[in-house]
Design an enzyme around this catalytic site. Sequence first.
Site, PDB file in Angstrom:
ATOM      1  N   HIS A  95      38.384  36.228  33.412  1.00  0.00           N
ATOM      2  CA  HIS A  95      38.882  34.871  33.179  1.00  0.00           C
ATOM      3  C   HIS A  95      40.168  34.959  32.366  1.00  0.00           C
ATOM      4  O   HIS A  95      40.222  35.681  31.371  1.00  0.00           O
ATOM      5  CB  HIS A  95      37.834  34.058  32.415  1.00  0.00           C
ATOM      6  CG  HIS A  95      38.338  32.731  31.948  1.00  0.00           C
ATOM      7  ND1 HIS A  95      38.952  31.827  32.794  1.00  0.00           N
ATOM      8  CD2 HIS A  95      38.344  32.147  30.724  1.00  0.00           C
ATOM      9  CE1 HIS A  95      39.294  30.746  32.100  1.00  0.00           C
ATOM     10  NE2 HIS A  95      38.949  30.919  30.837  1.00  0.00           N
ATOM     11  N   HIS A  97      44.025  32.565  31.259  1.00  0.00           N
ATOM     12  CA  HIS A  97      44.804  31.330  31.361  1.00  0.00           C
ATOM     13  C   HIS A  97      46.212  31.715  31.820  1.00  0.00           C
ATOM     14  O   HIS A  97      47.202  31.190  31.308  1.00  0.00           O
ATOM     15  CB  HIS A  97      44.853  30.596  30.019  1.00  0.00           C
ATOM     16  CG  HIS A  97      43.532  30.024  29.601  1.00  0.00           C
ATOM     17  ND1 HIS A  97      43.381  29.240  28.494  1.00  0.00           N
ATOM     18  CD2 HIS A  97      42.296  30.112  30.160  1.00  0.00           C
ATOM     19  CE1 HIS A  97      42.103  28.867  28.371  1.00  0.00           C
ATOM     20  NE2 HIS A  97      41.430  29.400  29.374  1.00  0.00           N
ATOM     21  N   ASP A 120      46.007  38.927  52.291  1.00  0.00           N
ATOM     22  CA  ASP A 120      45.429  40.257  52.079  1.00  0.00           C
ATOM     23  C   ASP A 120      44.210  40.203  51.159  1.00  0.00           C
ATOM     24  O   ASP A 120      43.328  41.064  51.237  1.00  0.00           O
ATOM     25  CB  ASP A 120      46.461  41.187  51.412  1.00  0.00           C
ATOM     26  CG  ASP A 120      47.447  41.760  52.429  1.00  0.00           C
ATOM     27  OD1 ASP A 120      47.116  41.805  53.623  1.00  0.00           O
ATOM     28  OD2 ASP A 120      48.551  42.169  51.999  1.00  0.00           O
ATOM     29  N   HIS A 169      41.597  23.681  33.624  1.00  0.00           N
ATOM     30  CA  HIS A 169      41.257  24.796  32.747  1.00  0.00           C
ATOM     31  C   HIS A 169      42.016  26.055  33.171  1.00  0.00           C
ATOM     32  O   HIS A 169      43.077  26.331  32.644  1.00  0.00           O
ATOM     33  CB  HIS A 169      39.732  24.970  32.741  1.00  0.00           C
ATOM     34  CG  HIS A 169      39.245  26.057  31.853  1.00  0.00           C
ATOM     35  ND1 HIS A 169      37.910  26.280  31.619  1.00  0.00           N
ATOM     36  CD2 HIS A 169      39.901  26.998  31.143  1.00  0.00           C
ATOM     37  CE1 HIS A 169      37.772  27.302  30.798  1.00  0.00           C
ATOM     38  NE2 HIS A 169      38.969  27.761  30.506  1.00  0.00           N
ATOM     39  N   TYR A 227      43.142  49.334  56.759  1.00  0.00           N
ATOM     40  CA  TYR A 227      44.251  49.488  55.804  1.00  0.00           C
ATOM     41  C   TYR A 227      43.926  50.612  54.832  1.00  0.00           C
ATOM     42  O   TYR A 227      42.762  50.774  54.417  1.00  0.00           O
ATOM     43  CB  TYR A 227      44.449  48.179  55.049  1.00  0.00           C
ATOM     44  CG  TYR A 227      45.510  48.234  53.982  1.00  0.00           C
ATOM     45  CD1 TYR A 227      46.849  47.979  54.275  1.00  0.00           C
ATOM     46  CD2 TYR A 227      45.163  48.552  52.676  1.00  0.00           C
ATOM     47  CE1 TYR A 227      47.813  48.025  53.286  1.00  0.00           C
ATOM     48  CE2 TYR A 227      46.126  48.602  51.685  1.00  0.00           C
ATOM     49  CZ  TYR A 227      47.447  48.337  51.993  1.00  0.00           C
ATOM     50  OH  TYR A 227      48.384  48.395  51.014  1.00  0.00           O
TER      51      TYR A 227
HETATM   52 ZN    ZN Z   1      39.340  29.516  29.408  1.00  0.00          ZN
END
Ligand code: ZN
Length: 234
Positions: A95, A97, A120, A169, A227
């Site tokens: 995660h 930002h 891809d 977010h 690939y």
């Molecule tokens: Zn966050």
Amino acid sequence: MLLPSLREQVLEANLELVRRGLVLYTFGNVSGISRQDGLVVIKPSGVPYEVMKPSDLVVTDLDGKIVEGDMRPSSDLPTHVALYKAFPEIGGVAHTHSEYATAWAQARQPIPCFGTTHADYFHGPVPVTEVLASHDIVGDYELNTGHAIAKTFQKNDYARIPAVLVANHGPFCWGSDAAAAAHNAVILESIARMAYFTRGISVDAQPIGRELHDKHFLRKHGATAYYGQPKGSK
Ligand SMILES: [Zn+2]
């Protein structure tokens, strides 16, 4: 110490986010799971990346209960755990930002697939979750974020689109392990940036055609992938 090699892997994946310029200060978090042990290893909350050691990472069970670690886990742990439960084949979650992906999340717009770089990695637009209801925010916010992501993938395939934009977010990405999740976070930021410029150059820019999209995705993924080098070759 439990899961020493998974700790190393998860630390390395967290540091990759820093090296690629995806995180500021202590933002961002990557976790990895040992399915065999039913244990998750995640970044500790608020520890600077420069001084983070494998022993600082926190081991929890799939209820988010700490099994080993002196530090508090990342506050996003309940989202990670919800994803491990909803997506049984993933081994890592990342995660961030990161700016461009977060800008699309803030605009609540899916990232259209404008070209082969996107194709891809993602077999469709990168979707946006629904906006969380007030009771979901006031309640178990991080867990409900995980549920909102899982709901988005009732109509999308998490194995073929390993990323989502949480409305207002930012992105969550996943992969076969922590390194793959971090890698997908880096690629997502790159395609989010390209899509932003594509739109800027032409508001009428059209998504890639189905044939070219399938060609690029399927030559890298799935049963008929060709690939790169065959597995086991030098
Ligand atoms: Zn966050």
